[in-house]
Design a protein around this motif. Structure first.
Motif, PDB file in Angstrom:
ATOM      1  N   LYS A 109      48.624  19.309 -11.549  1.00  0.00           N
ATOM      2  CA  LYS A 109      49.103  20.770 -11.020  1.00  0.00           C
ATOM      3  C   LYS A 109      47.845  21.543 -11.069  1.00  0.00           C
ATOM      4  O   LYS A 109      46.906  21.434 -12.045  1.00  0.00           O
ATOM      5  N   PRO A 110      47.747  22.656 -10.021  1.00  0.00           N
ATOM      6  CA  PRO A 110      46.648  23.469 -10.197  1.00  0.00           C
ATOM      7  C   PRO A 110      46.568  24.306 -11.659  1.00  0.00           C
ATOM      8  O   PRO A 110      47.510  24.667 -12.092  1.00  0.00           O
ATOM      9  N   GLY A 111      45.255  24.506 -11.873  1.00  0.00           N
ATOM     10  CA  GLY A 111      45.063  25.207 -13.128  1.00  0.00           C
ATOM     11  C   GLY A 111      45.271  24.220 -14.435  1.00  0.00           C
ATOM     12  O   GLY A 111      45.006  24.842 -15.724  1.00  0.00           O
ATOM     13  N   SER A 112      45.574  23.086 -14.250  1.00  0.00           N
ATOM     14  CA  SER A 112      45.947  22.196 -15.534  1.00  0.00           C
ATOM     15  C   SER A 112      44.340  21.658 -16.077  1.00  0.00           C
ATOM     16  O   SER A 112      43.418  21.937 -15.565  1.00  0.00           O
ATOM     17  N   THR A 113      44.665  21.071 -17.365  1.00  0.00           N
ATOM     18  CA  THR A 113      43.540  20.427 -17.894  1.00  0.00           C
ATOM     19  C   THR A 113      43.865  18.780 -18.036  1.00  0.00           C
ATOM     20  O   THR A 113      44.805  18.394 -18.378  1.00  0.00           O
ATOM     21  N   CYS A 114      42.575  18.340 -17.559  1.00  0.00           N
ATOM     22  CA  CYS A 114      42.800  16.668 -17.411  1.00  0.00           C
ATOM     23  C   CYS A 114      41.674  15.961 -18.197  1.00  0.00           C
ATOM     24  O   CYS A 114      40.386  16.522 -18.373  1.00  0.00           O
ATOM     25  N   ALA A 115      41.881  14.950 -18.831  1.00  0.00           N
ATOM     26  CA  ALA A 115      41.055  13.940 -19.473  1.00  0.00           C
ATOM     27  C   ALA A 115      40.924  12.707 -18.906  1.00  0.00           C
ATOM     28  O   ALA A 115      42.051  12.028 -18.858  1.00  0.00           O
ATOM     29  N   ILE A 116      39.713  12.171 -18.448  1.00  0.00           N
ATOM     30  CA  ILE A 116      39.734  10.884 -17.793  1.00  0.00           C
ATOM     31  C   ILE A 116      38.952   9.862 -18.762  1.00  0.00           C
ATOM     32  O   ILE A 116      37.448  10.342 -19.175  1.00  0.00           O
ATOM     33  N   ARG A 147      40.173  22.359 -15.713  1.00  0.00           N
ATOM     34  CA  ARG A 147      39.210  21.670 -16.615  1.00  0.00           C
ATOM     35  C   ARG A 147      39.314  20.321 -16.529  1.00  0.00           C
ATOM     36  O   ARG A 147      40.487  19.807 -16.649  1.00  0.00           O
ATOM     37  N   ILE A 148      38.222  19.628 -16.258  1.00  0.00           N
ATOM     38  CA  ILE A 148      38.334  18.113 -16.478  1.00  0.00           C
ATOM     39  C   ILE A 148      37.320  17.671 -16.872  1.00  0.00           C
ATOM     40  O   ILE A 148      36.281  17.679 -17.097  1.00  0.00           O
ATOM     41  N   ILE A 149      38.059  16.868 -18.313  1.00  0.00           N
ATOM     42  CA  ILE A 149      37.032  16.287 -19.358  1.00  0.00           C
ATOM     43  C   ILE A 149      36.715  15.073 -18.924  1.00  0.00           C
ATOM     44  O   ILE A 149      37.709  14.227 -19.018  1.00  0.00           O
ATOM     45  N   GLY A 150      35.557  14.385 -18.838  1.00  0.00           N
ATOM     46  CA  GLY A 150      35.057  13.083 -18.763  1.00  0.00           C
ATOM     47  C   GLY A 150      34.968  12.522 -20.023  1.00  0.00           C
ATOM     48  O   GLY A 150      34.176  13.033 -20.908  1.00  0.00           O
ATOM     49  N   ILE A 151      35.376  11.271 -20.154  1.00  0.00           N
ATOM     50  CA  ILE A 151      34.853  10.665 -21.562  1.00  0.00           C
ATOM     51  C   ILE A 151      34.544   9.343 -21.185  1.00  0.00           C
ATOM     52  O   ILE A 151      34.986   8.493 -20.423  1.00  0.00           O
ATOM     53  N   ASP A 152      33.011   8.899 -21.710  1.00  0.00           N
ATOM     54  CA  ASP A 152      32.511   7.640 -21.750  1.00  0.00           C
ATOM     55  C   ASP A 152      31.593   7.390 -22.627  1.00  0.00           C
ATOM     56  O   ASP A 152      30.959   8.375 -23.184  1.00  0.00           O
ATOM     57  N   ILE A 153      31.620   6.045 -22.882  1.00  0.00           N
ATOM     58  CA  ILE A 153      30.472   5.776 -24.081  1.00  0.00           C
ATOM     59  C   ILE A 153      29.046   5.583 -23.364  1.00  0.00           C
ATOM     60  O   ILE A 153      28.325   5.301 -24.119  1.00  0.00           O
ATOM     61  N   ASN A 154      28.919   5.500 -22.257  1.00  0.00           N
ATOM     62  CA  ASN A 154      27.600   5.467 -21.411  1.00  0.00           C
ATOM     63  C   ASN A 154      27.521   6.776 -20.697  1.00  0.00           C
ATOM     64  O   ASN A 154      28.128   7.265 -19.835  1.00  0.00           O
ATOM     65  N   LYS A 155      26.449   7.505 -21.422  1.00  0.00           N
ATOM     66  CA  LYS A 155      26.245   8.722 -21.043  1.00  0.00           C
ATOM     67  C   LYS A 155      25.508   8.944 -19.430  1.00  0.00           C
ATOM     68  O   LYS A 155      25.605   9.780 -18.915  1.00  0.00           O
ATOM     69  N   GLY A 187      36.843   6.760 -19.318  1.00  0.00           N
ATOM     70  CA  GLY A 187      36.254   5.623 -18.288  1.00  0.00           C
ATOM     71  C   GLY A 187      35.734   6.294 -17.139  1.00  0.00           C
ATOM     72  O   GLY A 187      36.465   6.970 -16.332  1.00  0.00           O
ATOM     73  N   LEU A 188      34.515   6.374 -16.960  1.00  0.00           N
ATOM     74  CA  LEU A 188      33.927   7.027 -15.869  1.00  0.00           C
ATOM     75  C   LEU A 188      33.003   6.155 -14.864  1.00  0.00           C
ATOM     76  O   LEU A 188      32.118   6.306 -14.339  1.00  0.00           O
ATOM     77  N   GLY A 189      34.018   4.996 -14.671  1.00  0.00           N
ATOM     78  CA  GLY A 189      33.446   4.039 -13.655  1.00  0.00           C
ATOM     79  C   GLY A 189      33.802   4.331 -12.296  1.00  0.00           C
ATOM     80  O   GLY A 189      34.254   5.476 -12.012  1.00  0.00           O
ATOM     81  N   GLY A 190      33.888   3.472 -11.405  1.00  0.00           N
ATOM     82  CA  GLY A 190      34.005   3.784 -10.062  1.00  0.00           C
ATOM     83  C   GLY A 190      35.757   4.432  -9.905  1.00  0.00           C
ATOM     84  O   GLY A 190      35.879   5.220  -9.156  1.00  0.00           O
ATOM     85  N   VAL A 191      36.759   3.676 -10.665  1.00  0.00           N
ATOM     86  CA  VAL A 191      38.008   4.163 -10.626  1.00  0.00           C
ATOM     87  C   VAL A 191      38.328   5.601 -11.357  1.00  0.00           C
ATOM     88  O   VAL A 191      39.108   6.637 -10.906  1.00  0.00           O
ATOM     89  N   GLY A 192      37.673   5.627 -12.522  1.00  0.00           N
ATOM     90  CA  GLY A 192      37.842   7.019 -13.399  1.00  0.00           C
ATOM     91  C   GLY A 192      36.967   8.139 -12.363  1.00  0.00           C
ATOM     92  O   GLY A 192      37.608   9.348 -12.533  1.00  0.00           O
ATOM     93  N   LEU A 193      35.968   7.984 -11.683  1.00  0.00           N
ATOM     94  CA  LEU A 193      35.397   8.873 -11.067  1.00  0.00           C
ATOM     95  C   LEU A 193      36.342   9.354  -9.891  1.00  0.00           C
ATOM     96  O   LEU A 193      36.403  10.503  -9.569  1.00  0.00           O
ATOM     97  N   SER A 194      37.018   8.131  -9.382  1.00  0.00           N
ATOM     98  CA  SER A 194      37.948   8.640  -8.300  1.00  0.00           C
ATOM     99  C   SER A 194      39.135   9.378  -8.969  1.00  0.00           C
ATOM    100  O   SER A 194      39.812  10.474  -8.145  1.00  0.00           O
ATOM    101  N   VAL A 195      39.559   9.108 -10.194  1.00  0.00           N
ATOM    102  CA  VAL A 195      40.421   9.999 -10.844  1.00  0.00           C
ATOM    103  C   VAL A 195      40.015  11.548 -10.984  1.00  0.00           C
ATOM    104  O   VAL A 195      40.719  12.342 -10.670  1.00  0.00           O
ATOM    105  N   VAL A 196      38.873  11.662 -11.177  1.00  0.00           N
ATOM    106  CA  VAL A 196      38.097  13.042 -11.138  1.00  0.00           C
ATOM    107  C   VAL A 196      38.336  13.644  -9.794  1.00  0.00           C
ATOM    108  O   VAL A 196      38.568  14.772  -9.829  1.00  0.00           O
ATOM    109  N   ILE A 197      38.071  12.973  -8.911  1.00  0.00           N
ATOM    110  CA  ILE A 197      38.240  13.340  -7.573  1.00  0.00           C
ATOM    111  C   ILE A 197      39.503  13.904  -7.209  1.00  0.00           C
ATOM    112  O   ILE A 197      39.633  15.059  -6.651  1.00  0.00           O
ATOM    113  N   GLY A 198      40.370  13.295  -7.552  1.00  0.00           N
ATOM    114  CA  GLY A 198      41.827  13.534  -7.448  1.00  0.00           C
ATOM    115  C   GLY A 198      42.163  14.945  -8.183  1.00  0.00           C
ATOM    116  O   GLY A 198      42.707  15.591  -7.624  1.00  0.00           O
TER     117      GLY A 198
END
Ligand code: APR
Ligand code: ZN
Length: 374
Positions: free
Chosen positions: A190-197, A218-226, A199-210
Motif C-alpha cells: 500500500k502507498p505510504g507503507s514500510t517494506c524490507a527486502i 520506506r524501502i529497506i534493503g538488506i544484503d550481506i554484500n554491500k 536479498g538484493l539480487g535480480g529478484v530482490g531488486l525487482s521487489v524494490v521496483i515493485g
C-alpha cells in the motif's frame, strides 16, 4: 501437416550435478501437437539455473538443458497450435515484420504449481525433444532456453509487443516478473507503507521496483554484500543495511528502526534462517511476509509459532503470482510505455558460448543479471 526436420544446434548441457555446463551439438526434434519450436535470441541466467547445476533444485533428472528466462522467434509449430498462429500468418503477410516476437513463461499457474517437480523435466507427453550423442536430454521448466533451438508446449509461450527488445525483456520470463509481482500482486503493497527486502539480487531488486511503484514510503534493503546497495538505492531503496554490521539479529534491528516492524517483508534469498528473520521483521499484528526465494530442496523450517499466532501473515509467491500467459505480455507493454525499467538489472551481456563465465559472475556476486545472446 508438414514435418519440419530435426535441427542440429548448440546447447548447454548439464550432464550431472556439480559439473559446469558443457556446450554440445544437440538434435532438436520437431514440435509435436500443441508444441512450438523456437529459435532463442536472448536468455538471462537466473539463480534457479545455478540451483540445477548444484543439484539443489528438487526432482530434476539429468542430463538436462537448463535456462528459463528467454525470448526468441517461433521456428515451427506442431498440430493444433493456435496461440502463435496469428503471428505466423503475419509472417507471411508482412515480411518486414517476419519475426514473431515472443516471451515464454509458465502459463496456467495451477498446472505449473502441480507439475513443477515432475513433468516440466520432459514435454507433457513424458518424452524429450533433445538428444545428444544418442542420449535423450531432459527439458527444464518446459522451456530449456540454454539452447539455440528449443521446443515447448504452446501453453508456455506468449506473444509480446512486436517492437519489444528481446535482449531486455527476456528478464520478464522470470526475475523481474517474480520480484515485481511479489510486491504488487502477492503483498499488494500500500502507498505510504514500510517494506524490507532480504536479498538484493535480480529478484530482490525487482521487489524494490515493485514496492517503489506501489508507493511505499520506506524501502529497506538488506544484503550481506554491500556492493548491491548502490543499485538498490538507484531503484528506490531508502535505506540499505548489512546484517554483518550488527551484533543483534537483523529482525531486532528492523523492529527498532521502524518502531513495530515493517508492514511488508520479502525473503528473496532462499535460506531458511532468513525466511524466519523476514517473518519476525514484520509487524506482529498486521505485517505480511512474502517468501520469494526458492527454499533449498528437502529443507524444513522451524520457527516460533508465536510469530504467526499474534497476527502476522506469511505468504508464498511464485513467478510473482501472475497468470503468466495473460499478464506477462501486459507487463511487457508496461515496460514499452516506460512504467518501469528493469534494464538496469542487466549488468553483463555475453555471447552464449561464454555461459560458464556468466555463472561465475553470478556465483561470485559480481553480476545482477547476465544476458546471453545467441
Ligand atoms: N542475508 C542477506 N543477504 C544475503 C544472505 C543473507 N544471509 N545470503 C545471501 N544474500 C544476498 C546475496 O548477497 C545476493 O545479493 O542475497 C542476494 C541473492 O541474490 P541472487 O543470488 O542474485 O539471486 P536472485 O536471482 O535475485 O534470486 C533470489 O529468488 O527466485 C528465487 O531461486 C531464486 O532463491 C533465489 C532467489
Ligand atoms: Zn528464474
Amino acid at each position: 501437416t508438414h514435418l519440419s526436420p530435426v535441427i542440429k544446434c548448440k546447447a548447454a548441457v548439464a550432464w550431472e550435478v556439480g559439473k559446469p555446463l558443457s556446450i554440445e551439438e544437440v538434435e532438436v526434434a520437431p514440435p509435436k501437437a500443441h508444441e512450438v519450436r523456437v529459435k532463442i535470441v536472448a536468455t538471462g541466467i537466473c539463480r534457479t539455473d545455478d540451483h540445477v547445476l548444484k543439484g539443489s533444485f528438487p526432482n530434476i533428472d539429468y542430463p538436462v538443458i537448463p535456462g528459463h528466462e528467454g525470448a526468441g522467434i517461433v521456428e515451427s509449430i506442431g498440430e493444433g497450435v493456435t496461440c502463435v498462429k496469428p503471428g505466423m500468418e503475419g509472417l507471411l503477410l508482412h515480411p518486414l515484420k517476419s519475426m514473431v516476437k515472443l516471451q515464454w513463461c509458465r502459463s496456467r499457474p495451477l498446472l505449473y504449481v502441480s507439475n513443477l517437480y515432475e513433468s516440466q523435466n520432459l514435454m507433457p507427453d513424458k518424452t524429450s525433444r533433445f538428444t545428444c550423442k544418442g542420449k535423450a536430454i531432459h527439458h527444464f521448466l518446459w522451456i530449456s532456453t540454454f539452447s539455440e533451438y528449443t521446443v515447448m508446449p504452446d501453453s508456455a509461450i506468449a506473444r509480446i509487443d512486436d517492437d519489444a527488445p528481446l535482449d531486455k525483456v527476456c528478464l520478464f520470463g522470470c526475475g523481474f516478473s517474480t520480484g515485481y509481482g511479489a510486491a504488487i500482486n502477492t503483498a499488494k503493497v500500500k502507498p505510504g507503507s514500510t517494506c524490507a527486502i532480504f536479498g538484493l539480487g535480480g529478484v530482490g531488486l525487482s521487489v524494490v521496483i515493485g514496492c517503489k511503484s506501489a508507493g511505499a514510503s520506506r524501502i529497506i534493503g538488506i544484503d550481506i554484500n554491500k556492493d548491491k546497495f548502490t543499485k538498490a538505492r538507484e531503484l528506490g531503496a531508502t535505506e540499505c543495511i548489512n546484517p554483518q554490521d550488527f551484533k543483534k539479529p537483523i529482525q531486532e534491528v528492523l523492529v527498532e528502526m521502524t518502531g513495530h516492524g515493517v508492514d511488508y517483508s520479502f525473503e528473496v534469498i532462499g535460506h531458511t534462517d532468513t525466511m524466519v528473520a523476514a517473518l519476525a521483521s514484520c509487524h506482529m499484528n498486521s505485517g505480511t511476509c512474502v517468501m520469494v526465494g526458492a527454499p533449498p530442496s528437502g529443507s524444513q523450517l522451524s520457527f516460533d509459532p508465536m510469530l504467526l499466532f499474534t497476527g502476522r501473515t506469511w505468504k508464498g509467491s511464485i513467478i510473482g503470482g501472475w497468470k503468466t500467459k495473460d499478464s506477462i505480455p501486459k507487463l511487457v507493454s508496461g515496460y514499452m510505455e516506460k512504467k518501469f525499467n528493469p534494464d538496469v538489472l542487466i549488468t553483463h551481456t555475453l555471447p552464449f558460448d561464454k555461459i560458464n563465465e556468466g555463472f561465475e559472475l553470478l556465483q561470485s556476486g559480481k553480476s545482477i543479471r547476465t544476458v546471453l545472446l545467441f
